[in-house]
Design a protein around this motif. Structure first.
Motif, PDB file in Angstrom:
ATOM      1  N   HIS A 335       0.838  -1.195   0.000  1.00 27.37           N
ATOM      2  CA  HIS A 335       0.000   0.000   0.000  1.00 27.37           C
ATOM      3  C   HIS A 335       0.876   1.249   0.000  1.00 27.37           C
ATOM      4  O   HIS A 335       0.764   2.108   0.861  1.00 27.37           O
ATOM      5  N   GLY A 337       0.868   3.760  -1.735  1.00 25.28           N
ATOM      6  CA  GLY A 337       0.172   5.021  -1.906  1.00 25.28           C
ATOM      7  C   GLY A 337      -0.194   5.701  -0.609  1.00 25.28           C
ATOM      8  O   GLY A 337      -0.497   6.888  -0.582  1.00 25.28           O
ATOM      9  N   MET A 338      -0.195   4.953   0.448  1.00 30.91           N
ATOM     10  CA  MET A 338      -0.636   5.518   1.716  1.00 30.91           C
ATOM     11  C   MET A 338       0.370   6.482   2.307  1.00 30.91           C
ATOM     12  O   MET A 338       0.009   7.384   3.061  1.00 30.91           O
ATOM     13  N   ILE A 339       1.640   6.262   2.014  1.00 27.16           N
ATOM     14  CA  ILE A 339       2.664   7.097   2.642  1.00 27.16           C
ATOM     15  C   ILE A 339       2.707   8.439   1.925  1.00 27.16           C
ATOM     16  O   ILE A 339       2.657   8.488   0.694  1.00 27.16           O
TER      17      ILE A 339
ATOM     18  N   TYR B 114      -7.691  -2.322  -3.970  1.00 29.62           N
ATOM     19  CA  TYR B 114      -6.546  -2.497  -3.069  1.00 29.62           C
ATOM     20  C   TYR B 114      -5.528  -3.539  -3.535  1.00 29.62           C
ATOM     21  O   TYR B 114      -4.347  -3.385  -3.315  1.00 29.62           O
ATOM     22  N   ILE B 264      -1.296  13.912   5.514  1.00 24.52           N
ATOM     23  CA  ILE B 264      -1.651  12.511   5.240  1.00 24.52           C
ATOM     24  C   ILE B 264      -2.706  12.485   4.153  1.00 24.52           C
ATOM     25  O   ILE B 264      -3.903  12.530   4.417  1.00 24.52           O
ATOM     26  N   PRO B 265      -2.274  12.415   2.911  1.00 24.80           N
ATOM     27  CA  PRO B 265      -3.242  12.543   1.817  1.00 24.80           C
ATOM     28  C   PRO B 265      -4.046  11.267   1.578  1.00 24.80           C
ATOM     29  O   PRO B 265      -5.183  11.327   1.156  1.00 24.80           O
ATOM     30  N   ASN B 266      -3.465  10.111   1.851  1.00 20.84           N
ATOM     31  CA  ASN B 266      -4.163   8.871   1.516  1.00 20.84           C
ATOM     32  C   ASN B 266      -4.447   8.069   2.775  1.00 20.84           C
ATOM     33  O   ASN B 266      -3.558   7.494   3.369  1.00 20.84           O
ATOM     34  N   VAL B 267      -5.712   8.061   3.151  1.00 23.71           N
ATOM     35  CA  VAL B 267      -6.055   7.361   4.382  1.00 23.71           C
ATOM     36  C   VAL B 267      -6.914   6.140   4.112  1.00 23.71           C
ATOM     37  O   VAL B 267      -7.444   5.550   5.026  1.00 23.71           O
ATOM     38  N   GLU B 268      -7.008   5.757   2.845  1.00 18.36           N
ATOM     39  CA  GLU B 268      -7.979   4.706   2.544  1.00 18.36           C
ATOM     40  C   GLU B 268      -7.685   3.401   3.280  1.00 18.36           C
ATOM     41  O   GLU B 268      -8.607   2.669   3.635  1.00 18.36           O
ATOM     42  N   ILE B 269      -6.394   3.145   3.556  1.00 16.56           N
ATOM     43  CA  ILE B 269      -6.072   1.875   4.188  1.00 16.56           C
ATOM     44  C   ILE B 269      -6.672   1.797   5.592  1.00 16.56           C
ATOM     45  O   ILE B 269      -7.163   0.762   6.015  1.00 16.56           O
TER      46      ILE B 269
END
Lengths: 513, 369
Positions: A335, A337-339, B114, B264-269
């Motif tokens: 994942h 993209g999360m960082i 995902y 924190i731009p991507n929090v989907e996880i």
């Protein structure tokens, strides 16, 4: 039908050879008999039972009792008794007293005495450190509790360190341990029951509980379980723990093992049952739930906000300890993209020259950490801290410089490793550390998805655990009445109930006044 | 203080119900609703809830005649051996296809958002294995796990709602009646499947501490869930407006879209974690109830042993459709169109037969005596 087949199958697979015991019938038969009135016969019997004079610490002293004008002998184990007491209050009166008297209790001044006639039972008493007195023409034997075993004095608790609150810990002497509990609960309903669990070495277990609180059914279950063992010896409480557990192969503990008497007393007051053993510097608390393992006595000694603060900290530590390294693996592998981009560049930059995939990196470092930890435990204490520093700092630094691992892994491992120390209970600590490895593998396999799959399976597993009929997460779920002392606790005035899952005889511990 | 070992309390039941039915807001249901009635999609859950209220009320009333009896026993008792058997079988088949279809939807979501490079079968197998393992542990554990996590699921859902509100425009809900009131009224009954699970929950009545737990828990969860689905759809409309029709899984698009501040731009996880946990619970409960049904129909007492094989069959059915599109259109649509109305009809039928047979009078006489 199915059972029959599996039984046959098991019988077929069982390749253990049959061992035949050398016949011991003569001695067993002898032990069932009563002693005789004849002095010589008794002497011969006990000399043969204890293999005198080959058995060097068994002492037999023959003399004539002056006031009765009869022969007599005492037998004792010199390593288990207080010699001074025997001389002063048993032997001297018997030999020196010249007043004509008929009864032994009138002559001997030793306070604790009993009589017995069975040879087997007398033998057991002697091996426990009693002194046995045989008098010519008397059909009973006099037993004096002269036990005096040397051991450690009461010391500070070392494995469950707290800042505020009582410091003393259990030691290896059963009497001391019981006294430590007795002095905290001054109530005649506090019962100390003794049970012999091992036939050969006659290991005793003390069951300690409040008679007017404990649930009878629970008590009976535990007693039945204790009586069901057919073993020659259970030398230590920690081995008994494994015998008692419903699932001895399970990762998670279902019995609380603690060395703190204040903790034991607190649990007795709630209606739990405590097991103590001679030679074991701890006690077992049953039944135990996840919360009993998770809590620390200090949570209650500290003022409510502080106590809750360290609880929340511990809860956080639990998650950090289990999840940091798996999450690192999952995020860097699956994942990305999360960082945030900047951080991603930084991580990628440090990993550029590392030749291993991140799971290998993390595994190497985790294993190294466990090694250092184990080594730190085993080395003699003067060198201990040095090993820790050498291991943690030098090893980590060198590994980074050698491009074997990236610096961020050091942060991850150090964080999760340190957090695992916050879980105070030894067994739970192990469980958490092993679970971490499982999570690392699942994260390496299929990222967050695998971790969550394992988490849910683990939750199902944990919820199915039972400690003497008590569900592992009670009283949170399945819900039962309690004073809601789970993740956070209330002020002591509000904690008015004993846990409902124990079904104590009196559930209210503070009435509204 | 009364404790029934192995029984389900109201908290656990409500948690299961919320996780099972409430999860519909996070899959493709909002899109489906939008494609039917455009900007009025958020009304449909409320309207359907209102319509389904009648059969559900009648069902609970009928079931309350038989304290502690599950749905299938009551069906058998009221409709007789043969008709009862056929109806039970129909319910079982519908809910079997239901579980296959909705697991497939979840797999498609996971794959699309995902794990784009992972084969379907592996994702599917993990989901099914975990569900089967959980289901084998029994209903009480399912309830306990749901109770442990329901709080976090709801909190994270609200965070998503809150964050997405910042991006939404309230004007998007106009025209408020969408294609017109008539069309909405027409669609209402067709979307009863939203609440079909509540009908199926009647299977687990013997596991409750009392019938009251079932009726009370059902109403709490029912009201809450209908509001939640409606609110979620409303927010998705505000956010995507007309493009919602083309977005397969709006919840996952939303959690990709939102961010926690600038850093924190991507929090989907984070939200994916919570979502996947609730998905596991959902299918565990679903699988358990289906196995229960199967065991009941074919008189198998130790139905827990059936769970792994049933799970395998569902997996095999679930991987038949070639693409997510096939799965959504050819596979899921017929079931969603069929399940809700069928269950509603069965509930009403049960009540009517019971009424005609005089069961209610019977019970009243019994009580008055």
């Amino acid at each position: 039908m199915q059972k029959k087949i599996s039984k046959l199958w098991k019988q077929g697979l069982n390749t253990e050879p049959e061992f035949n015991e050398q016949s011991n019938a003569r001695v067993i038969d002898l032990k069932k008999q009563d002693i005789s009135a004849s002095y010589d016969q008794n002497l011969a019997t006990f000399k043969s039972l204890f293999t005198v004079p080959d058995n060097s610490d068994v002492k037999v002293r023959e003399f004539t009792i002056t006031s009765l004008n009869r022969k007599g002998f005492i037998i004792y184990l010199s390593t288990m008794v207080g010699l001074q007491i025997i001389i002063e209050s048993i032997v001297e009166p018997l030999i020196d007293d010249e007043h004509p008297s008929e009864k032994i209790p009138d002559i001997v001044s030793y306070p604790i005495a009993s009589t017995n006639t069975n040879i087997g039972e007398i033998t057991e008493f002697i091996t426990a450190g009693n002194t046995a007195l045989f008098v010519d023409g008397d059909k009973q034997c006099y037993l004096f509790e002269t036990t005096q075993i040397s051991g450690r004095s009461i010391e500070k608790s070392e494995n469950e360190v707290i800042v505020k609150g009582a410091k003393e810990a259990f030691n290896e002497r059963g009497i001391d341990n019981i006294a430590l509990i007795r002095k905290k609960i001054k109530n005649e309903n506090l019962l100390v029951e003794t049970r012999t669990i091992a036939k050969r070495s006659r290991n005793n277990v003390f069951l300690v509980y409040q008679k007017d609180l404990v649930n009878e059914e629970l008590l009976k279950t535990i007693k039945d379980k204790l009586d069901s063992f057919v073993v020659d010896s259970i030398l230590d409480l920690s081995i008994l723990e494994q015998y008692l557990e419903e699932r001895p192969r399970s990762l998670f503990p279902t019995i609380l093992y603690t060395e703190r008497p204040d903790r034991a007393a607190a649990f007795i007051e709630e209606g739990h049952i405590i097991l103590l053993m001679e030679n074991s510097p701890a006690c077992l608390i049953l039944p135990a739930t996840f919360w009993t393992m998770f809590h620390s006595p200090e949570d209650h000694y500290l003022r409510t906000p502080y106590g809750n603060f360290i609880r929340i900290l511990r809860f956080l530590a639990l998650f950090v300890a289990v999840f940091t390294s798996p999450i690192y693996i999952a995020i860097t592998n699956f994942h990305v993209g999360m960082i945030p981009p900047d951080l991603l560049m930084a991580i990628a930059g440090t990993r550029e020259r590392v030749p291993f995939p991140s799971i290998v990196e993390v595994l190497m470092m985790e294993i190294a950490f466990e090694l250092i930890r184990e080594a730190g435990l085993r080395v003699p204490s003067p060198i201990g801290p040095t090993i820790g520093i050498v291991g943690a700092l030098i090893l980590g630094q060198a590994a980074v410089q050698a491009n074997i691992i990236s610096p961020i892994v050091i942060i991850v491992i150090a964080l999760s490793g340190l957090s695992s120390f916050i879980i105070a209970d030894g067994s739970l600590n192990f469980a958490i550390r092993i679970t971490r490895f499982l999570f690392i593998f699942s994260a390496g396999f299929i990222g967050i998805y695998g971790m969550m799959a394992l988490l849910i399976a683990g939750l199902f597993y944990l919820l199915s655990l039972k400690s003497f009929g008590t569900p592992y997460f009670a009283p949170m779920t399945p819900h039962s009445f309690s004073s809601k002392d789970l993740i956070i606790r209330h002020v002591p005035m509000k904690e008015r109930f004993r846990p409902g899952y124990l079904k104590p005889k009196d559930i209210v511990k503070q009435r509204k006044g | 203080m009364n404790q029934h070992p192995g029984k389900l309390g109201i908290r656990e039941y409500v948690s299961i119900a919320i996780l099972m039915v409430g999860a519909k807001a996070t899959e493709d249901t909002p899109t489906m609703l939008y494609n039917k009635v455009q900007n009025a999609a958020w009304m449909i859950p409320l309207l359907s809830a209102g319509i389904f209220f009648i059969p559900l009320y009648l069902l609970i009333k009928t079931l309350s005649l038989y304290q502690g009896k599950d749905l299938f026993s009551v069906i058998n008792k009221i409709l007789g051996k043969y008709l009862g058997f056929i109806i039970c079988l129909v319910i079982f088949i519908i809910s079997s296809f239901g579980i296959s279809a909705s697991t497939r939807t979840y797999i498609d979501i996971i794959r699309a958002f995902y794990f784009t490079a992972t084969p379907n079968v592996i994702i599917y197998a993990i989901l099914i294995i975990i569900s089967a393992y959980g289901a084998k542990k029994g209903l009480q554990h399912i309830g306990s796990v749901s109770y442990l996590i329901v709080f976090y699921v709801l909190v994270s859902l609200y965070i998503v709602f809150y964050l997405s509100m910042q991006h939404g425009k309230i004007q998007s809900i106009f025209p408020i009646w969408g294609p017109g009131t008539l069309e909405i009224l027409k669609q209402g009954p067709q979307q009863l499947t939203l609440f079909a699970e509540f009908f199926i929950f009647a299977m687990i009545i013997p596991y409750f501490t009392s019938n009251k737990v079932f009726s009370k828990g059902t109403w709490i969860a029912y009201v809450y869930v209908s509001i939640q689905i409606s609110a979620a759809t409303f927010l998705f409309i505000c956010m995507f407006d007309t493009s919602l029709g083309g977005i397969g899984y709006p919840f996952h698009t939303v959690i990709r879209f939102i961010s926690l501040g600038e850093f924190i731009p991507n929090v989907e996880i984070i939200f994916f974690i919570i979502w996947i946990i609730s998905a596991f619970i959902r299918f565990t409960a679903f699988l358990y109830i289906n196995a229960l049904m199967f065991g009941h129909i074919f008189k198998i007492k130790d139905f827990e042993y059936l769970i792994p094989s049933l799970a395998t069959i569902y997996l095999l059915i679930g991987i038949i459709p070639e693409s997510p599109l096939d799965a959504g259109l050819d596979f899921k649509t017929p079931i969603t169109n069929l399940a809700g109305p069928t269950f509603a009809v069965i509930s009403i039928l049960l009540w009517m037969v019971a009424l005609i047979k005089g069961e209610f009078k019977h019970a009243k006489n019994k009580n008055s005596m």
